[in-house]
Design a protein around this motif. Structure first.
Motif, PDB file in Angstrom:
ATOM      1  N   TYR A 127       0.834  -1.202   0.000  1.00  0.00           N
ATOM      2  CA  TYR A 127       0.000   0.000   0.000  1.00  0.00           C
ATOM      3  C   TYR A 127       0.867   1.250   0.000  1.00  0.00           C
ATOM      4  O   TYR A 127       0.608   2.201  -0.747  1.00  0.00           O
ATOM      5  CB  TYR A 127      -0.919  -0.012   1.212  1.00  0.00           C
ATOM      6  CG  TYR A 127      -1.718   1.257   1.369  1.00  0.00           C
ATOM      7  CD1 TYR A 127      -2.927   1.440   0.687  1.00  0.00           C
ATOM      8  CD2 TYR A 127      -1.263   2.292   2.190  1.00  0.00           C
ATOM      9  CE1 TYR A 127      -3.657   2.605   0.820  1.00  0.00           C
ATOM     10  CE2 TYR A 127      -1.983   3.460   2.333  1.00  0.00           C
ATOM     11  CZ  TYR A 127      -3.176   3.614   1.647  1.00  0.00           C
ATOM     12  OH  TYR A 127      -3.894   4.782   1.776  1.00  0.00           O
ATOM     13  N   GLN A 128       1.899   1.266   0.816  1.00  0.00           N
ATOM     14  CA  GLN A 128       2.782   2.425   0.890  1.00  0.00           C
ATOM     15  C   GLN A 128       3.513   2.643  -0.434  1.00  0.00           C
ATOM     16  O   GLN A 128       3.686   3.790  -0.875  1.00  0.00           O
ATOM     17  CB  GLN A 128       3.785   2.242   2.026  1.00  0.00           C
ATOM     18  CG  GLN A 128       3.142   2.253   3.404  1.00  0.00           C
ATOM     19  CD  GLN A 128       4.110   1.882   4.503  1.00  0.00           C
ATOM     20  OE1 GLN A 128       5.134   1.217   4.265  1.00  0.00           O
ATOM     21  NE2 GLN A 128       3.808   2.290   5.737  1.00  0.00           N
ATOM     22  N   THR A 129       3.910   1.557  -1.076  1.00  0.00           N
ATOM     23  CA  THR A 129       4.576   1.665  -2.377  1.00  0.00           C
ATOM     24  C   THR A 129       3.626   2.229  -3.422  1.00  0.00           C
ATOM     25  O   THR A 129       3.982   3.112  -4.215  1.00  0.00           O
ATOM     26  CB  THR A 129       5.093   0.290  -2.828  1.00  0.00           C
ATOM     27  OG1 THR A 129       6.028  -0.210  -1.873  1.00  0.00           O
ATOM     28  CG2 THR A 129       5.759   0.373  -4.190  1.00  0.00           C
ATOM     29  N   ALA A 141      -1.056   8.110  -8.096  1.00  0.00           N
ATOM     30  CA  ALA A 141      -1.826   7.443  -7.040  1.00  0.00           C
ATOM     31  C   ALA A 141      -2.927   8.369  -6.542  1.00  0.00           C
ATOM     32  O   ALA A 141      -2.740   9.575  -6.409  1.00  0.00           O
ATOM     33  CB  ALA A 141      -0.905   7.067  -5.888  1.00  0.00           C
ATOM     34  N   SER A 142      -4.099   7.800  -6.305  1.00  0.00           N
ATOM     35  CA  SER A 142      -5.237   8.591  -5.827  1.00  0.00           C
ATOM     36  C   SER A 142      -5.964   7.815  -4.743  1.00  0.00           C
ATOM     37  O   SER A 142      -5.742   6.612  -4.558  1.00  0.00           O
ATOM     38  CB  SER A 142      -6.201   8.886  -6.974  1.00  0.00           C
ATOM     39  OG  SER A 142      -6.781   7.691  -7.461  1.00  0.00           O
ATOM     40  N   GLU A 143      -6.832   8.506  -4.058  1.00  0.00           N
ATOM     41  CA  GLU A 143      -7.609   7.847  -3.010  1.00  0.00           C
ATOM     42  C   GLU A 143      -8.427   6.705  -3.582  1.00  0.00           C
ATOM     43  O   GLU A 143      -8.543   5.635  -2.980  1.00  0.00           O
ATOM     44  CB  GLU A 143      -8.519   8.865  -2.329  1.00  0.00           C
ATOM     45  CG  GLU A 143      -9.333   8.276  -1.186  1.00  0.00           C
ATOM     46  CD  GLU A 143     -10.210   9.314  -0.496  1.00  0.00           C
ATOM     47  OE1 GLU A 143     -11.080   8.912   0.298  1.00  0.00           O
ATOM     48  OE2 GLU A 143     -10.020  10.521  -0.762  1.00  0.00           O
ATOM     49  N   ALA A 144      -8.982   6.933  -4.766  1.00  0.00           N
ATOM     50  CA  ALA A 144      -9.815   5.898  -5.388  1.00  0.00           C
ATOM     51  C   ALA A 144      -8.993   4.670  -5.759  1.00  0.00           C
ATOM     52  O   ALA A 144      -9.433   3.531  -5.567  1.00  0.00           O
ATOM     53  CB  ALA A 144     -10.499   6.469  -6.625  1.00  0.00           C
ATOM     54  N   SER A 145      -7.797   4.893  -6.275  1.00  0.00           N
ATOM     55  CA  SER A 145      -6.978   3.756  -6.704  1.00  0.00           C
ATOM     56  C   SER A 145      -6.421   2.974  -5.513  1.00  0.00           C
ATOM     57  O   SER A 145      -6.157   1.769  -5.613  1.00  0.00           O
ATOM     58  CB  SER A 145      -5.814   4.245  -7.575  1.00  0.00           C
ATOM     59  OG  SER A 145      -4.920   5.057  -6.831  1.00  0.00           O
TER      60      SER A 145
END
Length: 215
Positions: A82-84, A91-95
């Motif tokens: 997740y951190q990667t 990267a977005s909140e949705a993705s």
């Protein structure tokens, strides 16, 4: 001590507004400080009960410890992934939401599983603590009377206090007299807080047990 505060069933650290002066054995005069959670945690009754609980429920405690470690190992790669992903361009909140939800779901399931494993020991702890807590107010009153204390504060409420102003050990000594021992097997229909409902002097806790540490 965090768990001790969490298990505190009620606050009963109330000293009389005025107490007769002139006690020859007074070590503190007027204002004193005390940590009620620590007083209970240091009591002989709690120390003995804690040891009995760790022995009686050792299997469940060991299972919970092993399972906690396994869960942490299972979650670690998910969190790393997740951190990667969060650092990746675009990267977005949705993705990131599916990964975040997967981690959260696994964490919630783990908490429920660990709760089932530790519930018997925690129930025994709460029962032992409640028995001690029922006498905490009496112990406080005895300690402040013996020392001619008219105002009792928690340590965090005082800007400064001399070590001699701390009557926590005196409260523990009174608890040892009032509650030399407690049981760790609650009745089948017992629920936390019942004793506090029967007596206005309910307060307590303590749980300074070793891991799986933690009124």
């Amino acid at each position: 001590m965090t768990k001790i505060k969490t298990m505190l069933l009620a606050a009963a650290l109330v000293a009389p507004a005025a107490i007769a002066a002139g006690s020859a054995s007074a070590q503190v005069s007027g204002i004193a400080v005390a940590n009620p959670e620590q007083a209970v945690a240091n009591s002989r009754a709690w120390t003995a009960a804690r040891g009995q609980i760790q022995t009686q429920y050792k299997t469940q405690i060991d299972q919970a410890t092993a399972r906690r470690t396994a869960i942490e190992n299972e979650l670690r790669p998910l969190v790393t992934a997740y951190q990667t992903a969060a650092r990746a361009p675009g990267a977005s909140e949705a993705s990131l939401r599916p990964q975040a939800q997967a981690i959260q779901t696994k964490q919630q399931a783990a908490q429920q599983e660990l709760g089932r494993l530790t519930q018997p020991a925690q129930r025994a702890e709460a029962y032992a603590i409640e028995q001690i807590s029922a006498k905490l107010n009496d112990a406080v009153q005895a300690a402040v009377r013996a020392r001619n204390v008219t105002l009792l504060l928690r340590p965090e409420a005082a800007l400064f206090a001399q070590p001699a102003a701390d009557v926590t050990p005196a409260i523990t000594a009174e608890l040892d007299k009032l509650v030399p021992s407690v049981g760790i097997t609650p009745p089948a229909n017992w629920q936390p807080g019942q004793q506090g409902q029967q007596s206005p002097a309910a307060a307590a806790p303590a749980q300074q047990r070793q891991q799986p540490q933690g009124r």
